[in-house]
Design a protein around this motif. Structure first.
Motif, PDB file in Angstrom:
ATOM      1  N   LYS A 160     -23.721  19.248 -17.782  1.00 34.99           N
ATOM      2  CA  LYS A 160     -23.980  20.198 -18.860  1.00 34.99           C
ATOM      3  C   LYS A 160     -24.487  19.519 -20.122  1.00 34.99           C
ATOM      4  O   LYS A 160     -24.890  20.190 -21.064  1.00 34.99           O
ATOM      5  CB  LYS A 160     -22.719  20.978 -19.171  1.00 34.99           C
ATOM      6  N   ALA A 161     -24.438  18.192 -20.174  1.00 35.72           N
ATOM      7  CA  ALA A 161     -24.909  17.466 -21.355  1.00 35.72           C
ATOM      8  C   ALA A 161     -26.439  17.538 -21.421  1.00 35.72           C
ATOM      9  O   ALA A 161     -27.117  17.767 -20.433  1.00 35.72           O
ATOM     10  CB  ALA A 161     -24.447  16.014 -21.296  1.00 35.72           C
ATOM     11  N   VAL A 162     -26.967  17.369 -22.650  1.00 40.60           N
ATOM     12  CA  VAL A 162     -28.425  17.341 -22.831  1.00 40.60           C
ATOM     13  C   VAL A 162     -28.776  15.960 -23.344  1.00 40.60           C
ATOM     14  O   VAL A 162     -28.350  15.603 -24.445  1.00 40.60           O
ATOM     15  CB  VAL A 162     -28.871  18.435 -23.820  1.00 40.60           C
ATOM     16  N   PRO A 163     -29.494  15.182 -22.649  1.00 36.27           N
ATOM     17  CA  PRO A 163     -29.915  15.317 -21.241  1.00 36.27           C
ATOM     18  C   PRO A 163     -28.699  15.113 -20.333  1.00 36.27           C
ATOM     19  O   PRO A 163     -27.741  14.442 -20.697  1.00 36.27           O
ATOM     20  CB  PRO A 163     -30.931  14.199 -21.070  1.00 36.27           C
ATOM     21  N   PRO A 164     -28.761  15.656 -19.123  1.00 40.85           N
ATOM     22  CA  PRO A 164     -27.632  15.517 -18.177  1.00 40.85           C
ATOM     23  C   PRO A 164     -27.394  14.038 -17.837  1.00 40.85           C
ATOM     24  O   PRO A 164     -28.326  13.273 -17.720  1.00 40.85           O
ATOM     25  CB  PRO A 164     -28.060  16.299 -16.948  1.00 40.85           C
ATOM     26  N   ARG A 165     -26.121  13.710 -17.686  1.00 43.45           N
ATOM     27  CA  ARG A 165     -25.756  12.338 -17.281  1.00 43.45           C
ATOM     28  C   ARG A 165     -25.216  12.398 -15.872  1.00 43.45           C
ATOM     29  O   ARG A 165     -24.271  13.110 -15.581  1.00 43.45           O
ATOM     30  CB  ARG A 165     -24.693  11.778 -18.214  1.00 43.45           C
TER      31      ARG A 165
END
Length: 169
Positions: A160-165
């Motif tokens: 869900k992080a921007v950018p995804p990890r």
């Protein structure tokens, strides 16, 4: 074929329920402290320190052994470096020694020297009943250092992080 042998885990207390051979050295010959080693025919092993009849199973020193089975029994060869033991400095010195053989299918416990009745399996933890070994020429003491390298890491994923990890190390 009648031997009871099923434990290979190191320092397992269940090893005493197997066919086994145990021995102890009292390198200070003080009848109180000893290093004890136990093996079984399939590679199970236990080692520890005996201090006033108390057994410290957490002591794991460097030693090696090989076993072999033949018709009618088994045999073992053990190598324990002097660096794995603590002892009084000096060349010729007396040590205590005791050995115990357990044959489970015969329900038999045999010691090298006599121990008090009722001591059973735990007689090996009584250095006072060991026999003296004389003429032993132990090398001068040295410091022993045992290194056990290890590494730790962390892996994280956050879709869900921007950018995804994904699987960031």
């Amino acid at each position: 074929e009648r031997m009871l042998v099923n434990v290979m885990q190191r320092d397992s207390s269940l090893l005493m329920q197997n066919e086994s051979f145990a021995f102890m050295f009292d390198p200070f010959y003080d009848h109180r402290n000893a290093a004890m080693f136990m093996i079984n025919p399939i590679g199970g092993r236990t080692d520890g320190q005996v201090i006033d009849r108390q057994f410290n199973r957490d002591w794991n020193t460097v030693w090696a052994f090989k076993t072999g089975r033949f018709e009618g029994g088994w045999i073992a060869e053990v190598a324990i470096p002097f660096k794995s033991l603590r002892y009084t400095p000096g060349r010729e010195q007396p040590w205590g020694f005791q050995a115990r053989r357990v044959s489970r299918w015969k329900n038999e416990i045999a010691y090298l020297s006599r121990i008090p009745d009722g001591a059973g399996l735990f007689g090996i933890m009584r250095p006072a009943y060991g026999l003296p070994v004389t003429g032993l020429e132990a090398p001068g003491g040295s410091r022993s250092l045992e290194v056990k390298p290890y590494a730790t890491s962390d892996l994280s994923t956050d879709a869900k992080a921007v950018p995804p990890r994904l699987n960031d190390l």
